[in-house]
Design a protein around this motif. Sequence first.
Motif, short mmCIF file in Angstrom:
data_model
loop_
_atom_site.label_atom_id
_atom_site.label_comp_id
_atom_site.label_asym_id
_atom_site.label_seq_id
_atom_site.Cartn_x
_atom_site.Cartn_y
_atom_site.Cartn_z
N THR A 1 -19.00 -1.30 25.11
CA THR A 1 -17.47 -1.81 25.73
C THR A 1 -18.62 -3.39 26.33
O THR A 1 -17.64 -4.13 26.95
N ALA A 2 -19.38 -3.94 25.80
CA ALA A 2 -19.66 -4.92 25.99
C ALA A 2 -19.01 -5.71 25.58
O ALA A 2 -18.61 -7.20 25.24
N THR B 1 -13.28 -10.46 27.48
CA THR B 1 -12.43 -10.90 28.83
C THR B 1 -12.77 -11.41 29.36
O THR B 1 -12.06 -12.43 29.38
N ILE B 2 -13.92 -12.26 29.20
CA ILE B 2 -14.74 -13.83 29.20
C ILE B 2 -13.69 -14.62 28.61
O ILE B 2 -14.18 -16.06 29.59
N ASP B 3 -13.64 -13.93 26.88
CA ASP B 3 -13.38 -15.42 26.75
C ASP B 3 -11.96 -15.15 26.63
O ASP B 3 -11.34 -16.15 26.15
N GLY B 4 -11.40 -15.05 27.25
CA GLY B 4 -10.16 -14.95 28.15
C GLY B 4 -9.36 -14.53 27.24
O GLY B 4 -7.66 -14.65 26.03
N LEU C 1 -6.17 -5.67 17.72
CA LEU C 1 -6.10 -6.15 16.98
C LEU C 1 -7.42 -6.96 16.47
O LEU C 1 -8.32 -6.41 15.60
N SER C 2 -8.49 -6.92 17.81
CA SER C 2 -9.78 -7.06 17.23
C SER C 2 -11.09 -7.31 17.43
O SER C 2 -11.85 -7.30 16.55
N ILE C 3 -11.15 -5.91 18.25
CA ILE C 3 -12.25 -5.13 18.80
C ILE C 3 -11.89 -3.95 18.05
O ILE C 3 -12.77 -2.90 17.30
N THR C 4 -10.80 -3.29 18.63
CA THR C 4 -10.74 -1.35 17.96
C THR C 4 -10.72 -1.53 16.87
O THR C 4 -10.95 -0.58 16.75
#
Length: 175
Positions: free
Chosen positions: A65-66, A72-75, A83-86
């Motif tokens: 989750t980190a 989210t912090i990066d916007g 697309l970039s994580i999951t």
Amino acid sequence: MALLWLWIFNPRFGTINVLLSYLGVQGPLWLGDEAWAMPALIVMSVWGVGGGMLIYLGALQGIPTALYEAATIDGAGPWRKFLSITVPMVTPVLLLNLVMGRDRVVPGLHAGVHHDQRWPNYATFLYVYYLYQNAFEWFNMGYAAALSWVLFLIILACTFAIMRTSSRWVYYEAE
């Protein structure tokens, strides 16, 4: 399972046709109608998707989750997180399911040759069943062996293509 599906798709007292009759709709013959036989088989095959879904669920739960919090912090929005994580984090599981499931897709090809009158205009006559008939009903073992080699080579080619291209799209966290 076969008896369950035969009961569900029974044209006279099957659960689907009974439910349709409550709505005033005459249910089709399902497995006896060339227009409805293949959709009925597709519905039956969807039943077997659960195992793959459990593997995907495990992969999704294994994503830290980190990573989402940092995005989210990066916007990053929901689509960018997906697309970039999951997607990159589940590509090893996608590779596993592609390799393990390719033999379910390839034998789904139509045989193209029909000798059996039990099929509803051959709408569901598949290559694997044609191979089975040649081997165990008609005892054409040589021809059945040739058919099985063709099927093996098609599955081998699909597996080879998947594995050959996997280095381009599969992300391993340890790399």
